[in-house]
Design a protein around this motif. Sequence first.
Motif, PDB file in Angstrom:
ATOM      1  N   LYS A  70      32.424 -46.421  65.510  1.00  0.00           N
ATOM      2  CA  LYS A  70      33.645 -47.018  64.951  1.00  0.00           C
ATOM      3  C   LYS A  70      34.223 -46.110  63.875  1.00  0.00           C
ATOM      4  CE  LYS A  70      32.033 -51.685  65.931  1.00  0.00           C
ATOM      5  NZ  LYS A  70      31.511 -52.925  65.367  1.00  0.00           N
ATOM      6  N   LYS A  71      35.557 -46.031  63.825  1.00  0.00           N
ATOM      7  CA  LYS A  71      36.206 -45.076  62.900  1.00  0.00           C
ATOM      8  C   LYS A  71      35.888 -45.377  61.441  1.00  0.00           C
ATOM      9  CE  LYS A  71      40.633 -47.489  62.647  1.00  0.00           C
ATOM     10  NZ  LYS A  71      42.055 -47.432  62.821  1.00  0.00           N
ATOM     11  N   PHE A  72      35.729 -46.639  61.093  1.00  0.00           N
ATOM     12  CA  PHE A  72      35.427 -46.981  59.700  1.00  0.00           C
ATOM     13  C   PHE A  72      33.951 -46.800  59.371  1.00  0.00           C
ATOM     14  CE2 PHE A  72      36.543 -50.669  62.307  1.00  0.00           C
ATOM     15  CZ  PHE A  72      35.315 -51.280  62.459  1.00  0.00           C
ATOM     16  N   ARG A  73      33.119 -46.493  60.351  1.00  0.00           N
ATOM     17  CA  ARG A  73      31.733 -46.080  60.082  1.00  0.00           C
ATOM     18  C   ARG A  73      31.677 -44.557  59.939  1.00  0.00           C
ATOM     19  NH1 ARG A  73      31.577 -50.638  59.118  1.00  0.00           N
ATOM     20  NH2 ARG A  73      30.658 -52.252  60.385  1.00  0.00           N
ATOM     21  N   GLN A  74      32.463 -43.870  60.751  1.00  0.00           N
ATOM     22  CA  GLN A  74      32.471 -42.409  60.683  1.00  0.00           C
ATOM     23  C   GLN A  74      33.114 -41.907  59.396  1.00  0.00           C
ATOM     24  OE1 GLN A  74      34.193 -41.042  64.366  1.00  0.00           O
ATOM     25  NE2 GLN A  74      32.495 -41.834  65.570  1.00  0.00           N
TER      26      GLN A  74
END
Length: 165
Positions: A70-74
């Motif tokens: 997920k982009k907000f984890r990366q």
Amino acid sequence: MAEQVTTHAELVNRAEHWLKSQGCGVVFRDEFRATTYTGEQPDAIGWRDGLSLLIECKASRSDFLADKRKKFRQDPAQGMGDWRFYMCPPDVIREEDLPEGWGLLYALPRQIKKVHGCPGNCDWWNKKPFEGHKRAETQMMYSALRRMEVRGHLKGIYEGDPRYA
């Protein structure tokens, strides 16, 4: 022996209760959906005295591994929560699997075990590992309050706190 917590829904309910036990006066669980700038929909998020605490619940290792994409984890700056935790049954996630700054909670049959990254009471403010994405968090709060306003329930905020009446 007590039965092991295994479903995502059971973990989310446990996460909500744990956040409240940590002093969060407002907690949303995953059934609450709001459009946010980052697209993040936390399993459980709570607020206490200027802090946000997020819990992602993982019933399986494959779910945990998929979460990394997920982009907000990366990009941790895009994630919600000044404090971020994974909650799972024992050994689904190990301490060495955690992204930097994340905590780990094991859902045991009769308790939530703090495995890693849980501060002492005063350290909630002094040692927060993240600055949660406040725009996304505010969008969640606004969405909740707007729903209450549309239904005519927001007027109750002017009545004061019944605990102090």
